[in-house]
Design a protein around this motif. Structure first.
Motif, PDB file in Angstrom:
ATOM      1  N   LEU A 147       0.851  -1.191   0.000  1.00 47.39           N
ATOM      2  CA  LEU A 147       0.000   0.000   0.000  1.00 47.39           C
ATOM      3  C   LEU A 147       0.883   1.236   0.000  1.00 47.39           C
ATOM      4  O   LEU A 147       1.802   1.339   0.809  1.00 47.39           O
ATOM      5  CB  LEU A 147      -0.897   0.025   1.253  1.00 47.39           C
ATOM      6  N   PRO A 148       0.636   2.195  -0.883  1.00 52.82           N
ATOM      7  CA  PRO A 148       1.438   3.422  -0.859  1.00 52.82           C
ATOM      8  C   PRO A 148       1.104   4.250   0.378  1.00 52.82           C
ATOM      9  O   PRO A 148      -0.072   4.425   0.724  1.00 52.82           O
ATOM     10  CB  PRO A 148       1.025   4.144  -2.148  1.00 52.82           C
ATOM     11  N   VAL A 149       2.127   4.729   1.067  1.00 52.34           N
ATOM     12  CA  VAL A 149       1.939   5.506   2.289  1.00 52.34           C
ATOM     13  C   VAL A 149       2.670   6.835   2.142  1.00 52.34           C
ATOM     14  O   VAL A 149       3.902   6.877   2.121  1.00 52.34           O
ATOM     15  CB  VAL A 149       2.474   4.750   3.525  1.00 52.34           C
ATOM     16  N   ASP A 150       1.910   7.912   2.025  1.00 57.57           N
ATOM     17  CA  ASP A 150       2.474   9.264   1.994  1.00 57.57           C
ATOM     18  C   ASP A 150       2.493   9.783   3.422  1.00 57.57           C
ATOM     19  O   ASP A 150       1.519  10.351   3.907  1.00 57.57           O
ATOM     20  CB  ASP A 150       1.638  10.168   1.086  1.00 57.57           C
ATOM     21  N   LEU A 151       3.612   9.578   4.106  1.00 55.01           N
ATOM     22  CA  LEU A 151       3.695   9.888   5.525  1.00 55.01           C
ATOM     23  C   LEU A 151       3.403  11.356   5.804  1.00 55.01           C
ATOM     24  O   LEU A 151       2.639  11.692   6.708  1.00 55.01           O
ATOM     25  CB  LEU A 151       5.097   9.521   6.025  1.00 55.01           C
ATOM     26  N   TYR A 152       3.990  12.235   5.020  1.00 54.26           N
ATOM     27  CA  TYR A 152       3.803  13.672   5.253  1.00 54.26           C
ATOM     28  C   TYR A 152       2.341  14.069   5.054  1.00 54.26           C
ATOM     29  O   TYR A 152       1.780  14.832   5.840  1.00 54.26           O
ATOM     30  CB  TYR A 152       4.698  14.480   4.314  1.00 54.26           C
ATOM     31  N   GLY A 153       1.728  13.578   4.000  1.00 50.92           N
ATOM     32  CA  GLY A 153       0.345  13.926   3.730  1.00 50.92           C
ATOM     33  C   GLY A 153      -0.615  13.344   4.748  1.00 50.92           C
ATOM     34  O   GLY A 153      -1.546  14.020   5.196  1.00 50.92           O
ATOM     35  N   LEU A 154      -0.405  12.093   5.146  1.00 55.51           N
ATOM     36  CA  LEU A 154      -1.319  11.441   6.072  1.00 55.51           C
ATOM     37  C   LEU A 154      -1.284  12.077   7.461  1.00 55.51           C
ATOM     38  O   LEU A 154      -2.310  12.203   8.123  1.00 55.51           O
ATOM     39  CB  LEU A 154      -0.986   9.953   6.183  1.00 55.51           C
ATOM     40  N   LEU A 155      -0.090  12.467   7.905  1.00 62.50           N
ATOM     41  CA  LEU A 155       0.044  13.038   9.242  1.00 62.50           C
ATOM     42  C   LEU A 155      -0.039  14.559   9.246  1.00 62.50           C
ATOM     43  O   LEU A 155      -0.074  15.176  10.311  1.00 62.50           O
ATOM     44  CB  LEU A 155       1.367  12.590   9.878  1.00 62.50           C
ATOM     45  N   GLY A 156      -0.069  15.173   8.068  1.00 64.22           N
ATOM     46  CA  GLY A 156      -0.104  16.630   8.006  1.00 64.22           C
ATOM     47  C   GLY A 156       1.137  17.258   8.602  1.00 64.22           C
ATOM     48  O   GLY A 156       1.084  18.327   9.217  1.00 64.22           O
ATOM     49  N   ALA A 157       2.273  16.603   8.433  1.00 66.80           N
ATOM     50  CA  ALA A 157       3.532  17.059   9.026  1.00 66.80           C
ATOM     51  C   ALA A 157       4.570  17.291   7.934  1.00 66.80           C
ATOM     52  O   ALA A 157       4.380  16.901   6.780  1.00 66.80           O
ATOM     53  CB  ALA A 157       4.045  16.038  10.040  1.00 66.80           C
ATOM     54  N   GLY A 158       5.666  17.914   8.311  1.00 72.30           N
ATOM     55  CA  GLY A 158       6.731  18.160   7.351  1.00 72.30           C
ATOM     56  C   GLY A 158       8.029  18.474   8.063  1.00 72.30           C
ATOM     57  O   GLY A 158       8.111  18.441   9.306  1.00 72.30           O
ATOM     58  N   LEU A 159       9.050  18.772   7.291  1.00 71.96           N
ATOM     59  CA  LEU A 159      10.358  19.131   7.830  1.00 71.96           C
ATOM     60  C   LEU A 159      10.743  20.524   7.351  1.00 71.96           C
ATOM     61  O   LEU A 159      10.592  20.844   6.168  1.00 71.96           O
ATOM     62  CB  LEU A 159      11.424  18.129   7.379  1.00 71.96           C
ATOM     63  N   LEU A 160      11.234  21.342   8.266  1.00 76.63           N
ATOM     64  CA  LEU A 160      11.720  22.677   7.934  1.00 76.63           C
ATOM     65  C   LEU A 160      13.228  22.714   8.102  1.00 76.63           C
ATOM     66  O   LEU A 160      13.778  22.189   9.082  1.00 76.63           O
ATOM     67  CB  LEU A 160      11.083  23.720   8.846  1.00 76.63           C
ATOM     68  N   GLU A 161      13.906  23.339   7.123  1.00 79.33           N
ATOM     69  CA  GLU A 161      15.345  23.533   7.248  1.00 79.33           C
ATOM     70  C   GLU A 161      15.593  24.836   8.000  1.00 79.33           C
ATOM     71  O   GLU A 161      15.013  25.878   7.680  1.00 79.33           O
ATOM     72  CB  GLU A 161      16.009  23.589   5.882  1.00 79.33           C
ATOM     73  N   VAL A 162      16.448  24.767   9.020  1.00 77.61           N
ATOM     74  CA  VAL A 162      16.725  25.907   9.894  1.00 77.61           C
ATOM     75  C   VAL A 162      18.228  26.136   9.944  1.00 77.61           C
ATOM     76  O   VAL A 162      19.018  25.188   9.944  1.00 77.61           O
ATOM     77  CB  VAL A 162      16.168  25.658  11.315  1.00 77.61           C
ATOM     78  N   GLU A 163      18.619  27.403  10.007  1.00 76.08           N
ATOM     79  CA  GLU A 163      20.034  27.778  10.122  1.00 76.08           C
ATOM     80  C   GLU A 163      20.235  28.547  11.423  1.00 76.08           C
ATOM     81  O   GLU A 163      19.458  29.454  11.733  1.00 76.08           O
ATOM     82  CB  GLU A 163      20.449  28.638   8.938  1.00 76.08           C
ATOM     83  N   ASP A 164      21.255  28.169  12.199  1.00 74.64           N
ATOM     84  CA  ASP A 164      21.489  28.891  13.447  1.00 74.64           C
ATOM     85  C   ASP A 164      22.466  30.044  13.223  1.00 74.64           C
ATOM     86  O   ASP A 164      22.900  30.297  12.088  1.00 74.64           O
ATOM     87  CB  ASP A 164      21.956  27.934  14.550  1.00 74.64           C
ATOM     88  N   THR A 165      22.833  30.758  14.277  1.00 72.52           N
ATOM     89  CA  THR A 165      23.637  31.963  14.142  1.00 72.52           C
ATOM     90  C   THR A 165      25.041  31.688  13.616  1.00 72.52           C
ATOM     91  O   THR A 165      25.698  32.588  13.085  1.00 72.52           O
ATOM     92  CB  THR A 165      23.714  32.699  15.499  1.00 72.52           C
ATOM     93  N   ARG A 166      25.514  30.445  13.736  1.00 73.60           N
ATOM     94  CA  ARG A 166      26.841  30.074  13.240  1.00 73.60           C
ATOM     95  C   ARG A 166      26.794  29.484  11.832  1.00 73.60           C
ATOM     96  O   ARG A 166      27.795  28.988  11.328  1.00 73.60           O
ATOM     97  CB  ARG A 166      27.484  29.069  14.202  1.00 73.60           C
ATOM     98  N   GLY A 167      25.621  29.512  11.208  1.00 72.51           N
ATOM     99  CA  GLY A 167      25.505  29.004   9.852  1.00 72.51           C
ATOM    100  C   GLY A 167      25.315  27.505   9.764  1.00 72.51           C
ATOM    101  O   GLY A 167      25.355  26.941   8.660  1.00 72.51           O
ATOM    102  N   ARG A 168      25.091  26.857  10.882  1.00 71.96           N
ATOM    103  CA  ARG A 168      24.871  25.409  10.870  1.00 71.96           C
ATOM    104  C   ARG A 168      23.406  25.117  10.556  1.00 71.96           C
ATOM    105  O   ARG A 168      22.510  25.727  11.148  1.00 71.96           O
ATOM    106  CB  ARG A 168      25.263  24.796  12.215  1.00 71.96           C
ATOM    107  N   ARG A 169      23.183  24.175   9.657  1.00 75.85           N
ATOM    108  CA  ARG A 169      21.828  23.871   9.209  1.00 75.85           C
ATOM    109  C   ARG A 169      21.373  22.510   9.729  1.00 75.85           C
ATOM    110  O   ARG A 169      22.155  21.565   9.808  1.00 75.85           O
ATOM    111  CB  ARG A 169      21.749  23.908   7.683  1.00 75.85           C
TER     112      ARG A 169
END
Length: 233
Positions: A147-169
């Motif tokens: 069965l195809p499972v779209d985890l992000y769509g089913l849970l309504g969740a996602g991932l955000l890319e974040v950068e801190d003050t030292r440029g680390r992502r």
């Protein structure tokens, strides 16, 4: 407290939920050989997998709270009138914390995700577990049931890319909410790190770079117990 998974069912479509239960039970029965050992709701006997109800726990002494689905198909009495939204409420705690979750936690995640595949918009699932844990259940369902499972769509969740003050992502999960809530969450992690309560290697101010779609099979390898995901190039 405790490591908890939650679900809500649309009460206006109660008949639709009940009509799909036999198919959910049939697919979950096919998953059982690939899951940790399960018992009945009290931790003894066999799990209940029927067209009317699915109920199980871990076997003693590896039990915690039972999952009973669909549970009470009524609006919870504790909701205030302004909170009522025509949805039932169910939950299952599988341990006192993420680190101490019982082995049957995988079965709970797998069942709820399978039910969501069948019920679509009639069901909402949310959880204390990271997406990396849910990816384990998604891959099991895809590999066993095709069965195809779209985890992000089913849970309504996602991932955000974040950068801190030292440029680390790095990557953090988004389960709804505003960016201000994310900033509060990040600052709370810093505060707990300074107090020696929770390791957090980054420092603000933080900049949100946007949403990132990581293949769900890669999530477990990127997850860090501090509550973030290693960045991807």
């Amino acid at each position: 407290m405790g490591h908890t998974h939650y679900w809500e069912l649309d009460l206006k479509a109660k008949e639709g939920v009940l009509r799909r239960l036999p198919d959910i039970a049939l697919d979950f029965q096919r998953l059982l050989p690939h899951l940790p050992p399960l018992a009945g709701p009290d931790g003894t006997g066999n799990p209940i997998v029927s067209p009317e109800e699915i109920a199980f726990n871990g076997p003693l002494p590896h039990d915690y709270e039972s999952l009973v689905f669909p549970g009470d198909l009524e609006e919870p009495a504790w909701r205030e009138p302004w909170e009522r939204r025509g949805r039932s409420f169910g939950f299952c705690k599988t341990g006192p914390s993420w680190q101490e979750k019982r082995p049957y936690d995988l079965a709970v995640r797998s069942f709820l995700l399978l039910a969501k595949v069948h019920l679509g918009g009639l069901m909402r699932v949310y959880s204390d577990a990271p997406l990396a844990d849910w990816a384990e259940a998604a891959l099991l369902i895809e590999g066993t049931l095709a069965l195809p499972v779209d985890l992000y769509g089913l849970l309504g969740a996602g991932l955000l890319e974040v950068e801190d003050t030292r440029g680390r992502r790095f990557l953090v999960e988004r389960w709804g909410g505003e960016e201000s809530e994310l900033q509060d969450w990040l600052r709370a992690r810093e505060r707990m790190d300074r107090e020696g309560l929770f390791p957090w290697p980054f420092r603000g101010p933080y900049r949100v770079l946007g949403e990132v779609k990581v293949p769900q099979e890669e999530l477990p390898g990127l997850w860090r117990r501090e509550g973030f995901y290693r960045g991807v190039s």
